[in-house]
Design a protein around this motif. Structure first.
Motif, PDB file in Angstrom:
ATOM      1  N   PRO A  36     -14.461  20.419  -0.209  1.00 51.72           N
ATOM      2  CA  PRO A  36     -15.174  20.422  -1.484  1.00 51.72           C
ATOM      3  C   PRO A  36     -14.788  19.267  -2.387  1.00 51.72           C
ATOM      4  CG  PRO A  36     -13.370  21.968  -1.572  1.00 51.72           C
ATOM      5  CD  PRO A  36     -13.349  21.373  -0.186  1.00 51.72           C
ATOM      6  N   ASP A  37     -15.375  19.254  -3.543  1.00 49.41           N
ATOM      7  CA  ASP A  37     -15.110  18.246  -4.576  1.00 49.41           C
ATOM      8  C   ASP A  37     -13.612  18.147  -4.882  1.00 49.41           C
ATOM      9  OD1 ASP A  37     -15.714  16.403  -6.564  1.00 49.41           O
ATOM     10  OD2 ASP A  37     -15.873  17.949  -8.107  1.00 49.41           O
ATOM     11  N   GLN A  38     -13.172  16.909  -5.144  1.00 45.97           N
ATOM     12  CA  GLN A  38     -11.816  16.601  -5.636  1.00 45.97           C
ATOM     13  C   GLN A  38     -10.724  16.742  -4.576  1.00 45.97           C
ATOM     14  OE1 GLN A  38     -10.642  17.575  -9.539  1.00 45.97           O
ATOM     15  NE2 GLN A  38     -12.712  17.748 -10.325  1.00 45.97           N
ATOM     16  N   ASP A  40      -8.290  15.373  -1.628  1.00 43.76           N
ATOM     17  CA  ASP A  40      -7.640  14.134  -1.185  1.00 43.76           C
ATOM     18  C   ASP A  40      -7.371  14.192   0.325  1.00 43.76           C
ATOM     19  OD1 ASP A  40      -7.554  13.278  -3.832  1.00 43.76           O
ATOM     20  OD2 ASP A  40      -5.548  14.089  -4.160  1.00 43.76           O
ATOM     21  N   LYS A 235      -6.276  22.586  -0.580  1.00 41.89           N
ATOM     22  CA  LYS A 235      -6.301  23.968  -1.047  1.00 41.89           C
ATOM     23  C   LYS A 235      -7.311  24.740  -0.208  1.00 41.89           C
ATOM     24  CE  LYS A 235      -3.666  23.834  -4.844  1.00 41.89           C
ATOM     25  NZ  LYS A 235      -2.527  24.754  -5.108  1.00 41.89           N
TER      26      LYS A 235
ATOM     27  N   ASN B 193     -11.735  23.725  -7.589  1.00 41.48           N
ATOM     28  CA  ASN B 193     -11.348  23.775  -6.175  1.00 41.48           C
ATOM     29  C   ASN B 193      -9.836  23.648  -5.995  1.00 41.48           C
ATOM     30  OD1 ASN B 193     -14.041  24.086  -5.443  1.00 41.48           O
ATOM     31  ND2 ASN B 193     -14.366  21.882  -5.464  1.00 41.48           N
ATOM     32  N   LYS B 195      -7.650  22.173  -7.925  1.00 42.71           N
ATOM     33  CA  LYS B 195      -6.998  21.020  -8.570  1.00 42.71           C
ATOM     34  C   LYS B 195      -7.075  21.168 -10.090  1.00 42.71           C
ATOM     35  CE  LYS B 195      -6.906  16.687  -6.987  1.00 42.71           C
ATOM     36  NZ  LYS B 195      -7.275  15.303  -6.624  1.00 42.71           N
TER      37      LYS B 195
END
Lengths: 667, 667
Positions: A36-38, A40, A235, B193, B195
């Motif tokens: 998903p978004d964000q 790394d 995550k 998500n 973060k």
């Protein structure tokens, strides 16, 4: 357009049990993008992409009578460049086929009580076994349902300039909150006028930090989820092992490569897995297995050996180099396992197989090995060392019940270091060892404090012995040692309890008068070899300075409690029998769990503060400690997210790659 | 031989209340030496020596019918050199007079229940206002009762080579355990998500560590004791402020100099004290006052101004430079305070005096100031900013009740920085500021979670603003900033609670079904501006990224608990009225405290796990966090004892001296 069938009817409700009050993880709108978004990435880390279009049949997000549109596109581009179709961007020859599945969930407790489920129909595509190599930002745009969009920004982290460490040992204190470290220190180490005469080895770490354990979509994590974050840098969701989402089948969801897998793939490193739990348990499984359902024990054992199978494309995996722990039941032929003995299979793959400490210590250091030392979990340190009578319940892998020469965490870990370093030296590679003090968590769940703290002290003793051993074999300067937890339990010590006085009182209220706070907490009675005011339940087990209590069941015990607990009784004494069951079902009292009348019958009663279906304590939010030694240790200082741990390990070992690399691994 | 009287009869029992189950602190045999064995000193730190010979009349240590021998000697010598009589070693001209006192204690709970007290007669000598200047070990031998001996080894730490910092700000989050930091982050900062989009300022500290809070003679501390350890580098006893032992009179026991006193005495530094508590409370008082009874509020106020008085010899103290907080009742004429208004006295000593934020902000930065802004404690951040109706109960120093322009921690702290730096610049000195988020602890005691976390977030906001302000005024590179706690409370978040569902259920058991753990904890509902499934109790208070929750009373609240708690009810909601009283007396139910029927009547009941005389939660064992920025910050990394904090501050500021130094302080 590919053919597919929409299932309007609700399928097996079982698949929805883990997602009662949210539709899907990381999917705020009806189009989901995984990762998903964000998120790394380590440069060159392998992962699957999956997109889903969801259409709830009813409820607050009902869409088109539950019919998702089959027309959707996924585009990706590096920052500043033009978006391309995902197939073009990654050079994928044939587009993925559209898959469909469905699931149900409840929007809230009222809906659940009324049985008003929300069925959701889903269309999806997966792109597997891909990598991003150039550091920087990538933009991902998923377009669906006639122009709706879900976007994601991914970041590939910079390549490390040069590796700091050749080897790594990753110790996991499962469930180990800082409050338990404080309590364990109090039990095992003596103060004079407030000054500790000896300290925990963890207290002396070269670097100290904390990490946040919350997950993708819930602030309380389970062990599969959080270990996956520690090892992939992503995550994830409760019950998922290095795999996003828990919907659909157990193996089809998108996978992410772990740092252990990368260490093997890019550097040909030796990989060892050690745990005091049954070895298919979530934390050890997170080293290198992939499933959205941590309970897939048979598949996990198979993945340790041969990697991901079926049509869920992944790179080849040639087996861990050693696997030491419990859980023989998952290796034996029988229900769930088919007719195959995994012991035989592993032997056929060239592994030495051993079932007790004698066999473990006799393993040839140069050959791969499987050591499975019990059914279920290994015995706690306390049972093995202080209450050996309880070992009458220990079960050897072959089913024999009774005491036998079971290894502890230290025996398994030191042998693993010897084997990995012997094998690595011959192959001119590094090695990576995962070693788990698994029973801290399991004993905290059942609120058997002393057994949990005993295993925490065993972890500390193992760290001390391991550092000494690394020095002896000349590997200390090459080896990064990281110790952390996957989550905590809300636990603390708040005073002392005069257990003699407590036992003599006849009402719950009077029993509580045995507890002294502040100045009346006094000093630790666990480090005093003789009880001034005699008691008949003192158990002597160690010498001062040994790293373990002198007395495990003193008259003045720690008064302690939990943030979350079931109905139960407490007397603060050390149970002489394993294992504690604080709450049991009681049909007369109602549904759910009530205090167990056979547990601590002389204690005082406490009504719990959790949903009555919980028979044990649950995990908590508190940030957990990180201790590190050796090259790269400084990266772990300060406050981190758990995903940072994976990136720090990757940086220390130099795992990042700007092209697809597969080093030949020598078995 | 000096004359003295032995009192065979038991004196006032009241003096024994704080030492029920031990005879004396740091006195394992019948001869006590203060400072005790294994104590470290800053070179040149001022302290008193006291020796006592104790003779219990009865009990397990009964001695000579309660008659201590008047013949005792105290010798001291540096390592390797010959022992000398204490008077000769320190050049004391006349030996101290022998003092006598007595006290009683109970050996255990059975003795207490039977009223079988143990009277103890004591002879003592004190040597006051002395210093050790040469780094190294010193041996102390106390000989008494015909040859019995108590020995001590003291260590004077090495002198720092050169100071690292010119100024220091010491922030204390009273009672702030790491678990509360995790919870506050969850309430105020949003994740996408998994973060965090923003973080606490504390999360970004240049250095992070932990410290152990246990005291000299009990593993659970109070705030007087632990703040004294932080500031003197000496473990002490519950209720003691920079003074050993709680026996005898409130001012006669042996004192130790704090780092704030040393900074003033050796460097002429400006000293400021800021707290949200009544300013005579233990933590601010620990900056520079000395008493074994923290409840000596009148004397504490006087000591802030004029230092130690009476014949308890100490160096001169010319008053703090600013004192901002609550507690006007301790400044007004009346019972306990005599006929003197301390406001008038301070004004006569040249202090500006202010009673609200307007007057605070109007203070001339170049002049000393006393700002007392309320009776009792200042209002919590939550009451002041979110539930201003509760301020109808706020009491101005002159007794007026109702809302007024009360400052918060940030207003007090930033003004203090401006005043101290202005004054210091003129005098070419450094400055030291103590600033306390006192209400974290007070609200945790009454288990008002949201008010505690609100004040924790106010502390974080104050740190952020202070760092920015220091940069603006050019003092950031000169200033060491330390943030820590004096102790924790056993607290944690373990899930979320659907408060709407909870309120609708009619039994305690069903109410608990509102709680979701693991995946059902979901995401923080405190950072969501609108509640998807409407509720009528949402309170909007901030914007995302402001460092405070957007919503303080969302439908999905944090489910949380304490290790120690009285009988009470819980609904997990934010109370709209200050202040929570979880337990009250109930004569029908029995002695002690029972759940308060007026508190959270819609919640579910929990029976407590403490002595029924406790009406609130109590402190806990958990190691507490340290955050540091600026020159010397690196000293605070890793795991420390709380006494190390004082030594690190001394090293950073260069407080150690190899001779007796008194710099002229300019008012």
């Amino acid at each position: 357009m590919v053919a597919f069938k929409l299932l309007a009817a609700v399928l097996v409700a079982g698949t929805a049990t883990a997602q009662t009050f949210r539709r899907s993880a990381a999917c705020p709108k009806l189009g989901c993008v995984y990762p998903p978004d964000q998120v790394d990435f380590i440069a060159g880390q392998t992962f699957d992409i999956r997109v889903e279009v969801q259409a709830p049949v009813n409820g607050s997000e009902a869409y088109n009578n539950g019919v998702p549109s089959p027309d959707f596109t996924l585009q990706i581009g590096s920052k500043g460049s033009k978006l391309q179709d995902v197939t073009k961007f990654f050079g994928i020859k044939a587009d993925a086929e559209v898959e469909s599945y469905n699931f149900t969930y409840f929007e809230d407790l009222f809906a659940k009580e009324e049985g008003a489920a929300t069925p959701v129909n889903v269309l999806a595509k997966s792109y597997r076994n891909i990598q991003l190599h150039q550091p920087g930002e990538y933009h991902v745009v998923f377009t669906y349902n006639n122009g709706m969009q879900t976007t994601a920004t991914w970041t590939v982290l910079p390549l490390p300039k040069k590796p700091k460490a050749k080897n790594i040992i990753f110790f996991l204190g499962d469930g180990m909150a800082g409050s338990m470290v404080s309590a364990a220190r109090l039990l095992a180490h003596k103060t004079i006028n407030g000054k500790y005469q000896t300290m925990l080895k963890m207290d002396e770490a070269e670097a100290f930090g904390l990490q946040m354990t919350h997950s993708l979509d819930s602030f309380i994590t389970d062990s599969a989820n959080s270990a996956s974050a520690l090892f992939t840098g992503k995550k994830m969701t409760v019950n998922g092992l290095n795999m996003y989402t828990s919907t659909g089948n157990a193996f089809g969801s998108p996978k992410v490569e772990t740092v252990f897998e990368m260490a093997r793939r890019t550097l040909g490193m030796q990989i060892g897995v050690v745990s005091k739990a049954y070895i298919a348990d979530a934390s050890p499984a997170a080293v290198c297995t992939h499933t959205s359902q941590r309970s897939q024990y048979t598949a996990i054992i198979e993945q340790y050996l041969t990697g991901v199978s079926g049509n869920y494309s992944w790179f080849p995996w040639q087996g861990v180099d050693l696997l030491f722990g419990g859980g023989a039941e998952n290796f034996l032929p029988g229900p769930g396992n088919g007719n195959v003995s995994q012991f035989d299979r592993w032997a056929e793959h060239g592994y030495q197989v051993g079932f007790n400490n004698t066999q473990l210590q006799a393993f040839d250091n140069a050959q791969r090995a499987l050591g499975i030392f019990t059914r279920g979990n290994l015995s706690t340190w306390l049972d093995k060392n202080v209450y050996p009578d309880t070992l009458a319940n220990a079960i050897q892998p072959d089913g024999t019940q009774g005491a036998y020469d079971q290894p502890g965490l230290k025996e398994m870990t030191l042998k693993a270091v010897d084997m990995l370093s012997t094998r690595a030296k011959k192959r001119k590679t590094g090695w990576a060892l995962f070693s788990e003090a698994a029973l801290i968590d399991k004993e905290m769940h059942v609120q058997d404090t002393q057994r949990a703290l005993g295993d925490l002290l065993e972890l500390d003793d193992t760290i001390r012995a391991t550092l000494e051993h690394l020095k002896k074999i000349g590997e200390l300067d090459n080896t990064l040692i990281v110790v952390t937890a996957d989550h905590g339990h809300g636990f603390d010590v708040f005073g002392s309890a005069d257990t003699k006085y407590l036992a003599k009182q006849t009402t719950d209220r009077k029993k509580r008068d045995a507890i002294g706070a502040y100045i009346n907490s006094g000093l630790s009675d666990y480090v005093v070899p003789d009880d001034v005011l005699a008691t008949n339940h003192t158990v002597f087990t160690g010498e001062q300075g040994s790293g373990f209590p002198v007395t495990w069941d003193p008259r003045y015990a720690i008064a302690h409690g939990w943030a979350a607990f079931p109905d139960k009784r407490e007397d603060f004494r050390t149970a002489t029998k394993h294992e504690r069951i604080p709450a049991t079902k009681n049909a007369e009292a109602g549904s759910g769990y009530f205090f167990n009348p056979d547990d601590k019958p002389d204690g005082f009663g406490m009504t719990g503060n959790m949903d009555g279906t919980e028979a044990q304590g649950v995990h908590s939010l508190v940030d957990v400690p990180i201790y590190a030694w050796g090259p790269g240790a400084e990266l772990f200082r300060g406050v981190h997210s758990n995903v940072d741990i994976a990136f720090n390990v990757a940086a220390a070992l130099g795992l990042g790659r700007n092209k697809n690399v597969t080093t030949t691994y020598q078995k």
